[in-house]
Every structure is written in C-alpha cells, then in structure tokens.
Design a protein around this motif. Structure first.
Motif, PDB file in Angstrom:
ATOM      1  N   TYR A  13     -81.646  50.612 -25.940  1.00  0.00           N
ATOM      2  CA  TYR A  13     -82.483  50.442 -27.122  1.00  0.00           C
ATOM      3  C   TYR A  13     -83.033  51.809 -27.484  1.00  0.00           C
ATOM      4  N   LYS A  16     -82.712  54.743 -25.155  1.00  0.00           N
ATOM      5  CA  LYS A  16     -83.073  54.508 -23.757  1.00  0.00           C
ATOM      6  C   LYS A  16     -82.141  53.457 -23.158  1.00  0.00           C
ATOM      7  N   ILE A  18     -81.311  50.578 -21.026  1.00  0.00           N
ATOM      8  CA  ILE A  18     -82.087  49.507 -20.404  1.00  0.00           C
ATOM      9  C   ILE A  18     -81.277  48.855 -19.284  1.00  0.00           C
ATOM     10  N   PRO A  37     -89.417  44.386 -11.209  1.00  0.00           N
ATOM     11  CA  PRO A  37     -90.687  44.687 -11.865  1.00  0.00           C
ATOM     12  C   PRO A  37     -90.590  44.517 -13.381  1.00  0.00           C
ATOM     13  N   GLY A  39     -90.270  45.303 -17.080  1.00  0.00           N
ATOM     14  CA  GLY A  39     -89.579  46.400 -17.749  1.00  0.00           C
ATOM     15  C   GLY A  39     -88.256  46.793 -17.108  1.00  0.00           C
ATOM     16  N   SER A  40     -87.857  46.087 -16.046  1.00  0.00           N
ATOM     17  CA  SER A  40     -86.615  46.483 -15.361  1.00  0.00           C
ATOM     18  C   SER A  40     -85.365  46.009 -16.099  1.00  0.00           C
ATOM     19  N   GLY A  41     -85.529  45.135 -17.088  1.00  0.00           N
ATOM     20  CA  GLY A  41     -84.375  44.719 -17.896  1.00  0.00           C
ATOM     21  C   GLY A  41     -83.967  43.271 -17.689  1.00  0.00           C
ATOM     22  N   LYS A  42     -84.824  42.488 -17.022  1.00  0.00           N
ATOM     23  CA  LYS A  42     -84.461  41.094 -16.682  1.00  0.00           C
ATOM     24  C   LYS A  42     -84.222  40.242 -17.933  1.00  0.00           C
ATOM     25  N   THR A  43     -85.168  40.306 -18.874  1.00  0.00           N
ATOM     26  CA  THR A  43     -85.036  39.489 -20.085  1.00  0.00           C
ATOM     27  C   THR A  43     -83.810  39.918 -20.893  1.00  0.00           C
ATOM     28  N   THR A  44     -83.600  41.202 -20.983  1.00  0.00           N
ATOM     29  CA  THR A  44     -82.440  41.712 -21.719  1.00  0.00           C
ATOM     30  C   THR A  44     -81.150  41.182 -21.089  1.00  0.00           C
TER      31      THR A  44
HETATM   32  N1  LIG Z   1     -85.440  44.511 -28.755  1.00  0.00           N
HETATM   33  C1  LIG Z   1     -85.865  45.603 -28.107  1.00  0.00           C
HETATM   34  N2  LIG Z   1     -86.028  46.791 -28.746  1.00  0.00           N
HETATM   35  C2  LIG Z   1     -86.431  47.896 -28.091  1.00  0.00           C
HETATM   36  N3  LIG Z   1     -86.718  47.932 -26.770  1.00  0.00           N
HETATM   37  C3  LIG Z   1     -86.583  46.794 -26.072  1.00  0.00           C
HETATM   38  C4  LIG Z   1     -86.151  45.571 -26.697  1.00  0.00           C
HETATM   39  N4  LIG Z   1     -86.101  44.610 -25.747  1.00  0.00           N
HETATM   40  C5  LIG Z   1     -86.484  45.196 -24.603  1.00  0.00           C
HETATM   41  N5  LIG Z   1     -86.769  46.498 -24.794  1.00  0.00           N
HETATM   42  C6  LIG Z   1     -87.212  47.440 -23.755  1.00  0.00           C
HETATM   43  O1  LIG Z   1     -86.315  47.314 -22.666  1.00  0.00           O
HETATM   44  C7  LIG Z   1     -86.995  47.448 -21.437  1.00  0.00           C
HETATM   45  C8  LIG Z   1     -86.668  46.246 -20.570  1.00  0.00           C
HETATM   46  O2  LIG Z   1     -87.254  45.103 -21.176  1.00  0.00           O
HETATM   47  P1  LIG Z   1     -87.037  43.639 -20.619  1.00  0.00           P
HETATM   48  O3  LIG Z   1     -85.579  43.328 -20.571  1.00  0.00           O
HETATM   49  O4  LIG Z   1     -87.882  42.752 -21.440  1.00  0.00           O
HETATM   50  O5  LIG Z   1     -87.576  43.782 -19.129  1.00  0.00           O
HETATM   51  P2  LIG Z   1     -88.250  42.695 -18.168  1.00  0.00           P
HETATM   52  O6  LIG Z   1     -87.900  41.354 -18.688  1.00  0.00           O
HETATM   53  O7  LIG Z   1     -87.668  42.986 -16.827  1.00  0.00           O
HETATM   54  O8  LIG Z   1     -89.721  42.954 -18.193  1.00  0.00           O
HETATM   55  C9  LIG Z   1     -88.467  47.589 -21.762  1.00  0.00           C
HETATM   56  O9  LIG Z   1     -88.771  48.980 -21.712  1.00  0.00           O
HETATM   57  C10 LIG Z   1     -88.567  47.074 -23.174  1.00  0.00           C
HETATM   58  O10 LIG Z   1     -89.593  47.692 -23.874  1.00  0.00           O
END
Ligand SMILES: Nc1ncnc2c1ncn2[C@@H]1O[C@H](COP(=O)(O)OP(=O)(O)O)[C@@H](O)[C@H]1O
Ligand SMILES: [Mg+2]
Length: 240
Positions: A13, A16, A18, A37, A39-44
């Motif tokens: 993103y 950066k 991810i 932790p 911000g590690s990318g789990k949701t992504t």
């Molecule tokens: N749609 C997006 N646009 C920009 N940055 C994103 C987006 N989604 C996630 N990020 C960034 O990607 C990183 C990982 O996010 P995320 O997958 O939500 O991690 P987690 O679920 O482990 O907390 C974070 O730094 C977040 O800010």
C-alpha cells in the motif's frame, strides 16, 4: 490438495510492502489461527484469501482453482467471512440471518430450519425476533457468525471475531467454531489473542511484519517454537 494454497503473495500500500511473499497451505478441515501484532498484515492477508483484495503478485488457489477477479464471485459463494465489527441490518435477528438464504432463492421452510439451526448454534434462539441493532456487542457478533454459518460455507474466515468480548460470548463463539470445524469446515481464525489460538486452533501461524515466520501445530508452536521471536511473542515480550 490443499483447500487454500498461497504462493508468494505480495501486497503493498502506497510504496510500503505489507505482505512480503506469503506461502502457505491450509488443508481442508483445518482450524488454523493466524496470530501477530497489530499492523503485521493479518487483515490484509484474510481479505486476499477472501478475494476482496487482489494481491500485487503471487497466487491464491482454492481447491486448486486459481482465484481471479472473474471467478472470485463463484468461489466466494463457498466462503464465509466474519469481520471484527459486525454490520447488521435494521431488522430482526431472524431476518439478518435469513437474508443470504433469501438471496440464494432457498425455499422458505428450508430457510426457517437453517436459521433455527444457526441461531441454536450461537445460542440466540430466544432473541430471534429482536431488532439486531438493539443487541449487545457479543450478541451482535454471534448473529454475524450465525449469518455466515447458515449458508454452509466450507471455508470460514474470521478477523478477530472476539476482540473486546466478555468470556461468556467468547466461549459461545469458540464452541460454535469448534463444532463447525468438527463438521470438516476449514476455519481460518485471525486473532491477536494467543490464548484463543491455543484453546481451539490445531495449527498456528505467526505473521510478523508481513512474513510468516513460524507455522506449526499448536502444541509445538507454544512449547517448542523454532524462531526466537515466536517465544517473545508468546511471552508478550515482542516489542514491535
Ligand atoms: N487499504 C489500505 N490502504 C493503505 N494502507 C493499508 C490498507 N490496509 C491496511 N493498510 C496498512 O497495512 C498494514 C497492515 O494492516 P492490517 O493488514 O490491517 O494489519 P493487522 O490486521 O495485522 O493489524 C498497516 O500498516 C495498515 O495501515
Ligand atoms: Mg486486523
């Protein structure tokens, strides 16, 4: 063949990175937990598996079929996603759970049977007539889970489904997931609650800064981690 196979999945993103090349196989009928932790990318990662977000490179195969923009809707029909914050409609609990079946054109008497089973599983039968917007956070999350279980997906993805819930609600949700898993549904549970992973997962993966640094059966993950950072994470000492 793996139910879900990830190969060198990368996602950035705004410059950066991810996800830094994730490869893993998830077998049919597994209950795997992805921990890491914030911000590690789990949701992504979960959104990529769900076909909601395309990776920049690498591939995702579901039952051997490569997930593409074209076939994502077909593949997603067999996938259920539960988000951290449930989005319920201004309607009864029953109607919230029944909606996906109505969309699928399921006959009404079968809808009734399926919705009752799903509500029973999350112990919400008594609240079937309540407006879903009047529920507590835990009850709402149980409706969200019932709404997913009701259409029998064979792959269930959950993003921190019990964050901020009290133990009684957590227990109901964990039991419903364990039961779904016993019925050979594949469950991918993202959580930063390692105790939850330890309680119900059969395998645990640790995602750190966009990379899977450890993936082991639950007992080995907690008792004999291979990576020193896993031990630190388990002990709550990983400063990140
Ligand atoms: N749609 C997006 N646009 C920009 N940055 C994103 C987006 N989604 C996630 N990020 C960034 O990607 C990183 C990982 O996010 P995320 O997958 O939500 O991690 P987690 O679920 O482990 O907390 C974070 O730094 C977040 O800010
Ligand atoms: Mg997240």
């Amino acid at each position: 063949m793996a139910h879900v196979a990830l190969r060198s999945v990368r996602k950035s993103y705004s410059e950066k990175e991810i996800l830094k090349g994730i490869s893993m196989d998830i077998q049919r009928g597994e209950l795997i937990s992805i921990v890491g932790p914030s911000g590690s990318g789990k949701t992504t990662l979960l959104r990529i598996i769900d076909g909601l977000v395309p990776p920049d490179s690498g591939e995702i195969r579901i039952d051997g079929n490569r997930l593409t923009k074209e076939n994502a809707p077909t593949i997603r029909a067999r996938v259920g996603m539960v988000f951290q914050k449930p989005l319920l409609f201004d309607a009864s609990v029953y109607d919230n759970v029944a909606l996906s079946l109505k969309f699928r054109g399921v006959p009404n008497d079968l809808i009734r049977k399926k919705v009752e089973e799903a509500l029973d599983l999350v112990k919400l039968k008594d609240l079937a007539k309540r407006n879903a917007l009047t529920l507590s956070g835990g009850e709402a999350q149980r409706v969200a889970l019932a709404r997913t279980l009701v259409y029998d997906p064979d792959l269930i993805l959950l993003d921190e489904p019990t964050a901020n819930l009290d133990p009684a609600n957590v227990q109901i949700i964990e039991r419903a997931l364990t039961k779904a898993n016993v019925e050979m549904k594949t469950v991918v549970l993202v959580t930063h609650n390692i105790f939850q992973a330890r309680r119900i997962a059969k395998r645990v993966a640790l995602l750190l800064d966009g990379a899977v640094i450890e993936i082991q059966d639950t007992e080995s993950f907690f008792n004999r981690p291979l990576d020193p950072r896993t031990r630190l994470f388990i002990d709550g000492d990983l400063v990140y």
